[in-house]
Design a protein around this motif. Structure first.
Motif, PDB file in Angstrom:
ATOM      1  N   UNK A   1       0.827  -1.213   0.000  1.00  0.00           N
ATOM      2  CA  UNK A   1       0.000   0.000   0.000  1.00  0.00           C
ATOM      3  C   UNK A   1       0.861   1.263   0.000  1.00  0.00           C
ATOM      4  N   UNK A   2       1.943   1.255   0.774  1.00  0.00           N
ATOM      5  CA  UNK A   2       2.855   2.401   0.806  1.00  0.00           C
ATOM      6  C   UNK A   2       3.475   2.625  -0.569  1.00  0.00           C
TER       7      UNK A   2
ATOM      8  N   UNK B   1       2.602  17.475  -1.828  1.00  0.00           N
ATOM      9  CA  UNK B   1       1.525  18.158  -2.533  1.00  0.00           C
ATOM     10  C   UNK B   1       0.773  19.118  -1.620  1.00  0.00           C
ATOM     11  N   UNK B   2       1.249  19.221  -0.365  1.00  0.00           N
ATOM     12  CA  UNK B   2       0.606  20.137   0.566  1.00  0.00           C
ATOM     13  C   UNK B   2      -0.512  19.506   1.365  1.00  0.00           C
ATOM     14  N   UNK B   3      -0.797  18.256   1.158  1.00  0.00           N
ATOM     15  CA  UNK B   3      -1.864  17.566   1.874  1.00  0.00           C
ATOM     16  C   UNK B   3      -1.252  16.692   2.961  1.00  0.00           C
ATOM     17  N   UNK B   4      -1.407  17.105   4.230  1.00  0.00           N
ATOM     18  CA  UNK B   4      -0.801  16.380   5.341  1.00  0.00           C
ATOM     19  C   UNK B   4      -1.328  14.957   5.490  1.00  0.00           C
ATOM     20  N   UNK B   5      -2.539  14.685   5.020  1.00  0.00           N
ATOM     21  CA  UNK B   5      -3.102  13.344   5.134  1.00  0.00           C
ATOM     22  C   UNK B   5      -2.224  12.320   4.431  1.00  0.00           C
TER      23      UNK B   5
ATOM     24  N   UNK C   1       1.290   7.669   4.792  1.00  0.00           N
ATOM     25  CA  UNK C   1       2.576   7.076   4.423  1.00  0.00           C
ATOM     26  C   UNK C   1       3.399   6.776   5.671  1.00  0.00           C
ATOM     27  N   UNK C   2       3.381   7.681   6.630  1.00  0.00           N
ATOM     28  CA  UNK C   2       4.113   7.465   7.883  1.00  0.00           C
ATOM     29  C   UNK C   2       3.554   6.274   8.648  1.00  0.00           C
ATOM     30  N   UNK C   3       2.239   6.115   8.638  1.00  0.00           N
ATOM     31  CA  UNK C   3       1.609   4.988   9.335  1.00  0.00           C
ATOM     32  C   UNK C   3       1.996   3.658   8.679  1.00  0.00           C
ATOM     33  N   UNK C   4       1.985   3.623   7.346  1.00  0.00           N
ATOM     34  CA  UNK C   4       2.389   2.394   6.647  1.00  0.00           C
ATOM     35  C   UNK C   4       3.857   2.075   6.928  1.00  0.00           C
ATOM     36  N   UNK C   5       4.703   3.090   6.902  1.00  0.00           N
ATOM     37  CA  UNK C   5       6.126   2.877   7.176  1.00  0.00           C
ATOM     38  C   UNK C   5       6.325   2.391   8.612  1.00  0.00           C
ATOM     39  N   UNK C   6       5.600   2.973   9.547  1.00  0.00           N
ATOM     40  CA  UNK C   6       5.709   2.561  10.949  1.00  0.00           C
ATOM     41  C   UNK C   6       5.278   1.106  11.117  1.00  0.00           C
TER      42      UNK C   6
ATOM     43  N   UNK D   1      11.093   4.423   9.515  1.00  0.00           N
ATOM     44  CA  UNK D   1      10.660   5.813   9.422  1.00  0.00           C
ATOM     45  C   UNK D   1      10.197   6.034   7.986  1.00  0.00           C
ATOM     46  N   UNK D   2       9.466   7.096   7.768  1.00  0.00           N
ATOM     47  CA  UNK D   2       9.015   7.396   6.408  1.00  0.00           C
ATOM     48  C   UNK D   2      10.209   7.621   5.483  1.00  0.00           C
ATOM     49  N   UNK D   3      11.233   8.296   5.976  1.00  0.00           N
ATOM     50  CA  UNK D   3      12.431   8.547   5.171  1.00  0.00           C
ATOM     51  C   UNK D   3      13.103   7.239   4.762  1.00  0.00           C
ATOM     52  N   UNK D   4      13.222   6.302   5.698  1.00  0.00           N
ATOM     53  CA  UNK D   4      13.829   5.006   5.379  1.00  0.00           C
ATOM     54  C   UNK D   4      13.024   4.261   4.322  1.00  0.00           C
ATOM     55  N   UNK D   5      11.708   4.242   4.486  1.00  0.00           N
ATOM     56  CA  UNK D   5      10.853   3.536   3.524  1.00  0.00           C
ATOM     57  C   UNK D   5      10.938   4.174   2.138  1.00  0.00           C
ATOM     58  N   UNK D   6      10.896   5.495   2.082  1.00  0.00           N
ATOM     59  CA  UNK D   6      10.969   6.184   0.791  1.00  0.00           C
ATOM     60  C   UNK D   6      12.325   5.976   0.127  1.00  0.00           C
ATOM     61  N   UNK D   7      13.375   5.926   0.925  1.00  0.00           N
ATOM     62  CA  UNK D   7      14.711   5.675   0.369  1.00  0.00           C
ATOM     63  C   UNK D   7      14.771   4.283  -0.253  1.00  0.00           C
ATOM     64  N   UNK D   8      14.244   3.294   0.446  1.00  0.00           N
ATOM     65  CA  UNK D   8      14.234   1.924  -0.099  1.00  0.00           C
ATOM     66  C   UNK D   8      13.406   1.855  -1.382  1.00  0.00           C
ATOM     67  N   UNK D   9      12.264   2.515  -1.403  1.00  0.00           N
ATOM     68  CA  UNK D   9      11.428   2.530  -2.607  1.00  0.00           C
ATOM     69  C   UNK D   9      12.130   3.249  -3.758  1.00  0.00           C
TER      70      UNK D   9
END
Length: 129
Positions: free
Chosen positions: A53-54, A65-69, A74-79, A84-92
């Motif tokens: 899903x992430x 995009x300015x939308x905090x949701x 994304x942070x919840x899926x990474x958790x 962390x969100x940064x770690x997950x995005x880096x791997x992706x």
């Protein structure tokens, strides 16, 4: 979102990431592997679904995009994955950059000159940083 989840495999029709269940005899039997996590990192089915899903969220609704949701989701899926969100995005991002469409030499699969820049690691070019 087009997630297909079976007893053995979780795929997305948007993102290139997948998760699959291990069914070999041993302590990891029934655990899951997510394509962008290290191969020895075993997770639950729920975590595998959160990981796909992430990946799909990042393709469909990029952050910034300015939308905090979006950031919160994304942070919840990474958790859920223990990242962390940064770690997950880096791997992706690392997986997306290494996608097969770039081919082994960094060129596009369509042949000819590719408009995409060719990237090589410092190790491959001999550059010492």
């Amino acid at each position: 979102m087009g997630i297909v989840a079976t007893d053995w495999l979780i795929t997305s029709d948007v993102a290139l990431e997948v998760a699959f269940r291990i069914d070999l005899p041993g302590p990891d039997r029934g655990r899951w592997v997510l394509s962008y996590l290290p191969a020895d990192h075993r997770i639950t089915r729920s975590q595998a679904l959160a990981g796909v899903l992430l990946a799909e969220l990042m393709v469909l609704e990029p952050l910034g995009t300015g939308d905090d949701w979006d950031v919160d989701m994304a942070s919840a899926y990474a958790a859920d994955l223990g990242l962390s969100l940064t770690e997950a995005l880096t791997l992706l991002a690392l997986r997306a950059f290494a996608a097969p469409e770039y081919g082994p030499d960094g060129a596009g699969s369509g042949g000819g000159d590719s408009p995409e820049p060719r990237a090589q690691s410092p190790c491959a070019t001999g550059d010492r940083r």
